[in-house]
Design an enzyme around this catalytic site. Structure first.
Site, PDB file in Angstrom:
ATOM      1  N   SER A 145       0.817  -1.213   0.000  1.00  0.00           N
ATOM      2  CA  SER A 145       0.000   0.000   0.000  1.00  0.00           C
ATOM      3  C   SER A 145       0.855   1.269   0.000  1.00  0.00           C
ATOM      4  CB  SER A 145      -0.913   0.001   1.228  1.00  0.00           C
ATOM      5  OG  SER A 145      -0.128   0.022   2.397  1.00  0.00           O
TER       6      SER A 145
ATOM      7  N   THR B 129      -4.475   7.147   9.048  1.00  0.00           N
ATOM      8  CA  THR B 129      -4.441   6.074   8.060  1.00  0.00           C
ATOM      9  C   THR B 129      -5.850   5.515   7.929  1.00  0.00           C
ATOM     10  OG1 THR B 129      -3.396   3.955   7.476  1.00  0.00           O
ATOM     11  CG2 THR B 129      -3.827   4.323   9.801  1.00  0.00           C
ATOM     12  N   GLY B 130      -6.156   4.971   6.761  1.00  0.00           N
ATOM     13  CA  GLY B 130      -7.491   4.385   6.592  1.00  0.00           C
ATOM     14  C   GLY B 130      -8.177   4.911   5.351  1.00  0.00           C
TER      15      GLY B 130
ATOM     16  N   THR C 242       1.931   6.988   0.405  1.00  0.00           N
ATOM     17  CA  THR C 242       0.963   5.950   0.069  1.00  0.00           C
ATOM     18  C   THR C 242       0.845   5.828  -1.440  1.00  0.00           C
ATOM     19  OG1 THR C 242      -1.337   5.199   0.427  1.00  0.00           O
ATOM     20  CG2 THR C 242      -1.020   7.545   0.011  1.00  0.00           C
TER      21      THR C 242
ATOM     22  N   ARG D 243      -7.731  10.468  -8.449  1.00  0.00           N
ATOM     23  CA  ARG D 243      -8.161  10.524  -7.053  1.00  0.00           C
ATOM     24  C   ARG D 243      -6.982  10.789  -6.131  1.00  0.00           C
ATOM     25  NH1 ARG D 243      -6.737   7.642  -2.060  1.00  0.00           N
ATOM     26  NH2 ARG D 243      -8.606   7.550  -0.773  1.00  0.00           N
TER      27      ARG D 243
ATOM     28  N   THR E 146      -1.399   3.392   4.514  1.00  0.00           N
ATOM     29  CA  THR E 146      -0.430   4.464   4.409  1.00  0.00           C
ATOM     30  C   THR E 146       0.610   4.273   5.485  1.00  0.00           C
ATOM     31  OG1 THR E 146      -2.356   5.837   3.964  1.00  0.00           O
ATOM     32  CG2 THR E 146      -0.324   6.993   4.475  1.00  0.00           C
TER      33      THR E 146
END
Length: 338
Positions: free
Chosen positions: A64, A249-250, A216, A226, A198
């Protein structure tokens, strides 16, 4: 050396404070070790953040971060990163960076050689080349196979809604329907919880100086162009040497709307314990998006730190790394989600 895992009690128990401290999202141990080594050898807090996050770019942490992961809808991997100096409040960031591997390195050059904060897309790549970074292919066998598997599964999951053809059943190209009938979001998230994350890092030096950063490759199968929370100051991370630092993060599409890292630092400025500051940030987002996937790490200028995460099925604990003089080595810690 044995791998240490420290389980923190849930109720905002203050962590023992000591400086310097390095804290980063997830169990990305090599990133923590690299950042700590930089500090030990006399490097600056910004150096530690750049090299620590850069280590994850090289290691392709979790697929990621860095090259060869999270292909977008056209099969390309693009990178987002930022770095922030909590003394000067300067930020350098790049988003939708193509064909350059060391995204956080390029972000650092934005601070050093421009009066800008954020560069994006093809132009960010041209800037990187001027700064001496090589053009490299970010595609790997793994990202190609992720992409072709996704195409074979009728492009599921994806990030479109209210379009024709039906994005929950078939691939695009999509367009707006003649007559719009907005459907309620059917499935909150078909995405597995480890397909998009990330490295976020906060470094606080011996004198209390704060730096932070993120890197990331964004959400897997994202719509090209995006950009999520990671490269946005105050969202992906935030550093202020008068208060502390935080990194998130997420699910960036949801989290960036709340500037969680900025909010956490503001709570700490008011004297809130870092763990509680993190928890308050998570609960603010929960009111609007109860099922969001996300976590945040917080540290104040005394070296006290904490973390919090939103509890959803499949994600009940959040692992992060801490390095400090009180620990014999960079140590994985874990909090229960709220």
């Amino acid at each position: 050396a044995p791998l240490l895992l420290v389980v923190l009690p849930l109720a905002g128990a203050a962590s023992a404070a000591s400086l310097p401290v390095v804290i980063n999202t997830w169990a990305f141990r090599t990133a923590a070790e690299t950042a700590w080594r930089v500090l030990e050898s006399g490097g600056s807090e910004l150096d530690a953040v750049e090299k620590g996050c850069g280590q994850c770019e090289i290691d392709q942490c979790d697929g990621s971060v860095g090259y060869g992961g999270s292909p977008d809808e056209s099969g390309e991997t693009t990178l987002d990163a930022m770095i922030m100096d909590g003394n000067t409040m300067e930020v350098g960031a790049v988003a939708d960076l193509r064909r350059v591997k060391n995204a956080i390195g390029v972000a650092r050059k934005v601070i050093e050689y421009t009066k800008h904060t954020l560069l994006v897309g093809e132009s960010a790549s041209l800037f990187a080349v001027r700064m001496g970074f090589p053009y490299e292919d970010l595609t790997t066998q793994k990202s190609l196979s992720l992409y072709s598997e996704w195409l074979n599964q009728s492009c599921q999951p994806n990030y479109w809604k209210n379009v024709v053809p039906d994005s929950s059943k078939s691939c695009g190209p999509y367009k707006r329907p003649g007559k719009v009938t907005y459907k309620e979001e059917q499935i909150i998230s078909q995405r597995s919880f480890h397909n998009h994350d990330t490295i976020g890092m906060v470094v606080i030096g011996a004198s209390g100086t704060v730096a932070s950063g993120t890197s990331t490759n964004g959400a897997v199968h994202k719509i090209p162009g995006r950009v999520g929370d990671s490269p946005i100051a105050g969202a992906g991370s935030y550093a202020d040497s008068t208060a502390g630092g935080a990194a998130a993060t997420g699910d960036g599409d949801i989290m960036m709307r709340f500037l969680p890292s900025y909010q956490a630092v503001e709570y700490m400025r008011m004297g809130t314990d870092p763990t509680v500051a993190c928890q308050k940030v998570i609960s603010r987002i929960q009111k609007y998006a109860p099922k969001f996937f996300g976590a945040i790490i917080c540290a104040n200028t005394t070296g006290s730190y904490g973390a919090a995460c939103n509890k959803v099925p499949g994600f009940t604990q959040f692992h992060f790394m801490v390095s400090s003089p009180l620990l014999s080595q960079p140590t994985e810690q874990v909090v229960d989600c709220i």
